[in-house]
Design a protein around this motif. Structure first.
Motif, short mmCIF file in Angstrom:
data_model
loop_
_atom_site.label_atom_id
_atom_site.label_comp_id
_atom_site.label_asym_id
_atom_site.label_seq_id
_atom_site.Cartn_x
_atom_site.Cartn_y
_atom_site.Cartn_z
N LEU A 1 43.14 30.45 47.32
CA LEU A 1 42.37 31.82 48.42
C LEU A 1 41.78 32.14 46.74
O LEU A 1 42.34 32.99 46.48
N PRO A 2 40.97 31.63 46.10
CA PRO A 2 40.50 31.75 44.88
C PRO A 2 40.02 33.47 44.74
O PRO A 2 40.19 34.27 44.23
N VAL A 3 39.52 33.64 46.59
CA VAL A 3 38.74 35.24 46.38
C VAL A 3 39.62 36.55 45.61
O VAL A 3 39.89 37.33 44.90
N THR A 4 40.66 35.94 46.36
CA THR A 4 41.89 36.79 46.55
C THR A 4 43.01 36.56 45.37
O THR A 4 42.86 37.76 44.64
N HIS A 5 42.80 35.77 44.83
CA HIS A 5 43.61 35.45 43.70
C HIS A 5 42.80 36.55 42.60
O HIS A 5 43.19 37.37 41.67
N ILE A 6 42.07 36.26 42.39
CA ILE A 6 40.88 37.26 41.24
C ILE A 6 41.35 38.13 41.16
O ILE A 6 41.02 39.08 41.06
N ALA A 7 40.61 38.95 42.61
CA ALA A 7 41.06 40.67 43.21
C ALA A 7 42.23 40.37 43.26
O ALA A 7 42.45 41.85 42.03
N VAL B 1 33.82 39.27 54.82
CA VAL B 1 34.06 40.10 55.85
C VAL B 1 35.65 41.35 54.63
O VAL B 1 35.79 42.18 54.83
N MET B 2 36.07 39.95 54.86
CA MET B 2 37.56 40.35 53.85
C MET B 2 37.61 40.10 52.30
O MET B 2 37.76 41.24 51.13
N ASN B 3 36.31 39.10 52.19
CA ASN B 3 36.38 39.12 50.76
C ASN B 3 35.37 40.09 49.96
O ASN B 3 35.85 40.56 48.64
N LEU B 4 34.46 40.76 50.87
CA LEU B 4 33.38 41.84 50.36
C LEU B 4 33.86 43.03 49.65
O LEU B 4 34.01 43.60 48.89
N PRO B 5 35.03 43.69 50.66
CA PRO B 5 35.61 44.92 50.28
C PRO B 5 37.17 44.78 48.89
O PRO B 5 36.77 45.30 48.66
N LEU B 6 37.15 43.74 48.73
CA LEU B 6 37.67 42.72 47.62
C LEU B 6 37.67 42.76 46.25
O LEU B 6 37.07 43.72 45.30
N ILE B 7 35.53 42.07 46.35
CA ILE B 7 35.25 42.39 45.28
C ILE B 7 34.52 43.89 44.96
O ILE B 7 34.81 43.85 43.70
N VAL B 8 34.11 44.24 45.83
CA VAL B 8 33.54 45.34 46.01
C VAL B 8 34.95 46.34 44.67
O VAL B 8 34.46 46.58 43.20
N LEU B 9 35.91 46.26 45.21
CA LEU B 9 37.15 47.68 44.88
C LEU B 9 37.71 47.07 43.63
O LEU B 9 37.77 47.25 43.11
N ALA B 10 37.75 44.86 43.51
CA ALA B 10 38.19 44.62 42.04
C ALA B 10 37.03 45.26 40.96
O ALA B 10 37.67 45.94 39.83
N ILE B 11 35.83 44.66 41.20
CA ILE B 11 35.34 45.35 40.80
C ILE B 11 35.12 46.60 39.60
O ILE B 11 35.66 47.55 39.12
N GLY B 12 36.01 48.06 41.13
CA GLY B 12 36.32 48.74 40.76
C GLY B 12 37.11 49.18 40.03
O GLY B 12 36.89 49.73 38.39
N ALA B 13 38.44 48.67 40.01
CA ALA B 13 38.78 48.24 39.45
C ALA B 13 39.37 48.21 37.82
O ALA B 13 39.59 48.59 36.91
N VAL B 14 38.70 47.35 37.71
CA VAL B 14 38.21 46.98 36.57
C VAL B 14 37.45 48.03 35.39
O VAL B 14 37.59 48.49 34.50
#
Lengths: 139, 369, 654
Positions: C394-400, C483-496
């Motif tokens: 789960l690479p994207v999930t992992h990074i997020a 559709v699940m990865n996109l919110p993860l990426i956006v919010l992860a960027i936000g979190a950082v």
């Protein structure tokens, strides 16, 4: 002279006989005939009054009674046919579901007397010897 | 009130037809006990005879031996007898046929009552249509002969008692309303007193001795009886057609007042003071008044007064006894389509609705497939 | 284009329309699989409106209101009495505090709704889910924007209802239904306090309206004329906030609320609804400033809850429960910050609380969503003992998750670091005050300890889930969809980035928030970076990370040893300090006893009633056989009485 009260008496007698028939008989058709009998008694009253008062309103009333009785007959006979289709009988005592809940159904407890055996009919033999007696087929 | 105010005692001629008829009907009704029909028929015949006796003597009229009387008794007897057979028969088909005969007999009575159109209509519609339909239904539904329901009755004892108590009450009521015998005898009595050369001594109170001039003078027994008879007769004609206070101007009210005044006059002075002229005048008034009132009630005389109502003053049309028009059919037609137009439209609508309803009810429901 | 006031109305109205549309879509069979569309579209439009409103606020100093002229005000309901006028109006108002909240709620809400499309796909009640989520967004926006406390309370109850509906989303599952009931009832305790507090305030002020501005007009006067009632009302409002924000002792519902779908946990039980209490307290700062005792109570509750929840989170095996306790803990931080607002400058303390709220919303949302992604991939298994080493599948999930974890742990430069630093700074500053100074210093110590524990348990969860050998429960089919990865990426960027972008160097956030009317009048602090504090907290966070790395990656065998060496403490933490059990003994069992007594009394009363009722029944039994259903019998009775009547008339009436 035969005057108004004589006719009224006959009307009253017919009415009461119809009433008793309506109350006691259990065949839907006979009950309905009894109701018609009551109507006849009333119609007789009306016509007698019409004669006594010298106008025709009483007879007109009797005519309306006939009209209403005809309507009644049409509807009632249609209903009888429908009810008969449901229970295969015209006994009005079969329709007693509208009683108090928890109340036992009213049943006929006294058995009917046995039919007297009918005298077997003689069956003629082919050759004219004494006829043999044979039970008539009831089926 | 009508029944209550009559001073007639129960006429015991009522009892025979009622009791015998009740017994006969009760005996002949279907029952789980087997009963020989002969006794029922016998008691029934007795009841019929009793009814005939009641008709002959119950109302005080004399029955002339005319064809009309014969026809009346014949048709009535047939109707009552077959009505009894109808309600007691075990076989519905026979009941229907008995009913047809009842209808035909009533039609005869209609004819005697000068209603030929109604007779024809009843024969056509009842005997011709309705009963035939009944027979069809019986044929459709009871092909196996009488069912067990036809051999039993529901509560025959109570029903017969109730029915015949009702019949007895009706007959007694009829008798009280239509029996004019005591009025007639009162009229005769009053007329006799009025027409006599001198008044019978029995009516006159004995004059008191001189020393007791101031004391009240009692009426004689005969006079009391006479006045009582008059008052009863007056009450009898009064209650037969009670009037409200509004139509005081009508003749009959005036007549009643006159008779009451005459009776009071007799009571207070005439009999006590041996005033022969006053006695005869008052008796004449009573006899005339009672006769007139009796004829009014009978229908053999007519009102001549002006009737006031909210629509204005109306004078009754025609004098003399009321009679039906000879042209029965056209007269009925005129009455129907003038006085009862709305009712006839409603009856037509009712018939239409009933036709639709009968078709809708008896339609066989299609099984949901 | 709509003007600012209409946009303001659109912010809560659009999700409401979306909720109705979702319900309609759910009712039509052909549209059922499309019922997420209205929710997504309305959430997006609502977010756009919110951004537009905030952009206009950035320049203005006055709040944006709806209706914008006083004459147009809409009366919701009202009672006119001789002594008082109870008049509740419908009015929306977005000041800078509300605007900031609005931005977070609508933005995160939108991405979580998008995430839900993938997560909830094929679930029964798809339309129901989106309808309730949309309704939730509407209620939350209403809560934030209401300009009077009754309307705010309506939104407050609305979010409570939606939380109940969503926690019990899988209502056929017994535990979910029980959790929903628990959440509803426990928060109800707080809500009763809140409404009582509001009514007390109304009673003490003009007795006319419920607008915040009326309540805040003369706070010192209130405090002096009602020496008992005023603190009481403040305490009651705090009780409401404690209930909604899951603080001690009313926090017990939040871990159980994880029975709901994971996006719901992210949206309601991490990012938005649970922070409503913090928002309310920040909003009521003018009141609280007048009662330092209450402020201290808030701070103590916050710090204690933070420590307690972090302690419990250390040993939980359920990934979502770890996150739930960390939420409780982080909200404790926010309470601590709000509680410092008296001794420390409000512009530091309140801003710290809201800033932490803001960053927390981002990183906790991303943590929950990635745990939801893990759960989705692991076939609804969330126990960390069942899987490990997922970083490859789960690479994207992992990074997020890593981004969220770094932020939560307070690793330098990530958003959580800056906000937590502000909270600590506020506590430290409060420690320098004369009154209660020592207590605030102790609280600061507690907060620092909690920060250490936070770093440890966060990375414990991270390492256990994503490192180590690859293990998966039976039936899992790891996959990720865009559709699940996109919110993860956006919010992860936000979190950082959101922390570093808005505050430490630009001071945009505090500048923006300071323009809020209730803060504008307080003194402005000078911005400086407290280097000792920054270094200290960085060290603490890194220490926690290092311990977790050592224990779970380097030498996993030490874990059991460590657990055994502190056996009793470990079991306390694992069993959540037996709080549920204590509550059961203290509250549930006496209540059960009382209920038993009541039911006994009830039985006596109802038996008496039944006795009375049996009298007419007994009478009825005797005449019941008359009602035998035979038509002829009825006719006969009628005829009998008619005959008897007429017969009597003939015989006796003379």
């Amino acid at each position: 002279m035969i005057s108004l009260p004589h006719y009224l008496t006959v009307g009253a007698v017919l009415f009461v006989l119809g009433l008793i028939g309506f109350l006691t008989r259990r065949n839907l058709i006979v009950m309905f005939l009894s109701a018609e009998l009551m109507l006849q008694g009333v119609a007789l009253n009306f016509v007698a009054f019409s004669r006594a008062h010298g106008n025709l309103h009483g007879q007109v009333f009797a005519l309306f009674i006939i009209a209403v009785a005809a309507c009644e007959a049409g509807i009632a006979l249609a209903m009888f046919l429908m009810l008969y289709r449901k229970k295969r009988s015209l006994d009005i005592s079969l329709w007693q579901a509208l009683r108090d809940p928890g109340l036992e159904e009213t049943r006929d407890l006294v058995p009917l007397p046995a039919e007297p055996k009918e005298e077997p009919l003689p069956v003629l033999s082919v050759s004219g010897i004494e006829p043999a007696r044979k039970e008539r087929d009831h089926a | 009130m009508l029944l209550a105010d009559s001073s007639n005692d129960l006429n015991w001629t009522v009892l025979l037809p009622v009791v015998a008829g009740g017994l006969a009907v009760w005996y002949m009704l279907p029952s789980t006990k087997r009963r020989p029909m002969v006794f029922g028929a016998l008691v029934g015949l007795i009841a019929l005879a009793g009814l005939a006796a009641f008709l002959v003597s119950g109302f005080g009229d004399t029955i002339p031996q005319t064809v009309e009387a014969g026809l009346f008794f014949g048709f009535s007897g047939l109707a009552v007898a077959f009505a009894t057979l109808m309600i007691t028969g075990r076989n519905p088909a026979r009941s229907a046929l008995s009913f047809a005969i009842v209808v035909l007999s009533t039609c005869g009575l209609f004819l005697l009552l000068a209603a030929p159109f109604l007779m024809a209509a009843t024969i056509v519609i009842y005997a011709g249509a309705i009963i035939v339909t009944f027979l069809f239904v019986i044929m459709l539904s009871q092909q196996e002969g009488p069912s067990s329901a036809d051999l039993r009755s529901r509560e025959p004892d109570l029903a017969v008692v109730a029915g015949f108590v009702l019949l007895a009450s009706l007959l007694v009521g009829l008798e009280r309303v239509y029996d004019w015998r005591n009025v007639d005898s009162a009229i005769v009595h009053a007329q006799r007193v009025a027409d006599a050369e001198s008044v019978d001594r029995d009516y006159l109170s004995p004059l008191p001795p001189m020393e007791n001039m101031g004391s009240p003078i009692p009426l004689t027994k005969k006079a009391e009886e006479f006045l009582g008879e008059m008052r009863t007769a007056l009450n009898r004609v009064k209650v037969a057609a009670p009037r409200t206070a509004e139509d005081r101007r009508l003749t009959d009210h005036r007549l009643v007042q006159e008779i009451e005044n005459a009776i009071t006059g007799l009571k207070i002075s005439a009999f006590k003071h041996h005033d022969v002229e006053a006695i005869q005048t008052n008796c004449e008034t009573i006899a005339k008044g009672l006769t007139r009132l009796r004829n009014l009630r009978n229908g053999s005389a007519t009102f001549e007064d002006v009737v006031r109502s909210e629509h204005g003053e109306v004078k009754p049309i025609g004098n003399g006894p009321k009679q039906l028009p000879a042209a029965n059919v056209s007269a009925i037609g005129r009455t129907l389509f003038s006085d009862h137009l709305l009712a006839i439209e409603l009856a037509g609508t009712l018939l239409l609705v009933a036709t639709v309803g009968a078709i809708a009810i008896s339609r066989r429901e299609r099984k949901a497939s | 284009m709509l003007d600012a006031h209409e946009q303001l109305l659109a912010v809560p109205l659009l999700p409401l329309i979306g909720a109705l549309l979702c319900a309609v879509f759910g009712a039509v069979k052909e549209l059922r699989s499309w019922s997420h569309v209205p929710a997504v579209v309305c959430a997006a439009l609502s977010c756009v409106c919110a951004i537009s409103v905030v952009a206009q606020l950035n320049q203005a100093t006055l709040p944006v209101t709806f209706p914008h002229i006083d004459a147009d005000r809409i009366i919701w309901f009202g009672v006119d009495a001789q002594t008082s006028r109870l008049m509740v109006e419908f009015g929306l108002s977005a000041d800078h505090l509300g605007g900031m909240m609005l931005l977070g709620v609508t933005f995160i809400g939108f991405w979580i709704v998008v995430f839900s499309i993938g997560y909830m796909k094929g679930s029964p009640g798809f339309a129901r889910y989106f309808a309730v989520v949309s309704l939730f967004l509407a209620s939350m926006n209403l809560l934030i924007l209401a300009d009077n406390m009754i309307l705010m309370f309506a939104g407050w109850e609305g979010v409570g209802l939606c939380s109940y509906l969503l926690v019990g989303y899988w209502h056929h599952k017994h535990s979910a239904a029980a959790a929903a009931r628990k959440a509803f009832l426990v928060t109800r305790l707080g809500d009763v306090g809140l409404i009582l507090g509001i009514l007390l305030l109304w009673f003490m002020t003009s007795q006319e309206g419920f607008e915040y501005s009326r309540f805040f007009k003369d706070v010192p006067g209130l405090a002096s004329s009602y020496p008992v009632l005023f603190p009481l009302s403040c305490l009651l409002i705090v009780l409401g906030a404690v209930g909604k924000s899951a603080q001690f002792p009313l926090y017990v519902w939040l871990p159980d609320a994880m029975e709901g779908p994971t996006p719901v946990s992210a949206l309601i039980h991490a990012a938005t609804m649970v922070t409503a209490g913090v928002y309310l307290l920040a909003r009521c700062t003018p009141l609280l400033l007048a009662v330092p005792g209450v402020q201290l109570t808030i701070a103590i509750i916050g710090a204690f809850t933070a420590l307690l929840a972090a302690f419990i989170a250390l040993t939980q095996h359920d990934l979502k429960r770890v996150l739930a306790y960390s939420t409780v803990s982080q909200i404790g931080f926010m309470f601590l910050a709000v509680g410092c607002a008296g001794p420390a400058l409000p512009k530091i303390a309140v801003v710290a609380a809201i800033f932490h709220l803001f960053t927390h919303a981002f990183f906790k949302a991303v943590l929950f969503l990635s745990s939801g992604s893990v759960m989705h991939a692991m076939h609804d298994v969330i126990d960390m003992r069942e899987f490990s080493g997922l970083r490859k599948v789960l690479p994207v999930t992992h990074i997020a998750f890593l981004c969220g974890a770094l932020a939560l742990a307070g690793i330098p430069l990530f958003s959580g670091f800056w906000s937590k630093d502000m909270v600590l700074e506020a506590a430290l500053e409060a420690g320098h005050s004369e009154r209660f100074g020592t207590i605030y210093l102790i609280l600061f110590g507690i907060a620092l300890t909690t920060a250490l524990m936070t770093a440890f348990y966060t990375f414990r969860a991270y390492f256990r889930t994503f490192w180590g050998p690859l293990r998966m429960p039976h039936g899992a089919h790891p996959h990720e969809t865009w559709v699940m990865n996109l919110p993860l990426i956006v919010l992860a960027i936000g979190a950082v980035l959101v922390g570093i972008a808005v505050e430490p160097f630009t001071h945009w956030f505090s500048g923006f928030l300071s323009k809020a009317p209730f803060l504008a009048s307080t003194p402005t602090p000078e911005h400086h970076l407290n280097w000792p504090l920054i270094l200290g907290s960085s060290a603490v966070a890194l220490l926690g990370l290092a311990v977790a790395y050592f224990m779970y990656v380097k030498s996993p065998s030490t874990v059991d040893k460590a657990a055994r060496s502190v056996g009793r403490v470990y079991s306390y933490s694992l069993n959540k300090l037996y709080v549920d059990e204590i509550f059961k003994v203290l509250f549930v069992q006496p209540m059960n006893l009382l209920a038993g007594i009541c039911s006994l009394a009830d039985a006596v009363v109802s038996d008496l009633t039944r006795l009375v009722a049996s009298i007419p029944r007994g009478i009825a039994v005797t005449i019941k056989p008359l009602q035998n259903g035979l038509v002829q019998f009825y006719a006969l009775s009628m005829v009998l009485f008619v005959a008897a009547f007429i017969g009597l008339l003939v015989l006796f009436a003379k």
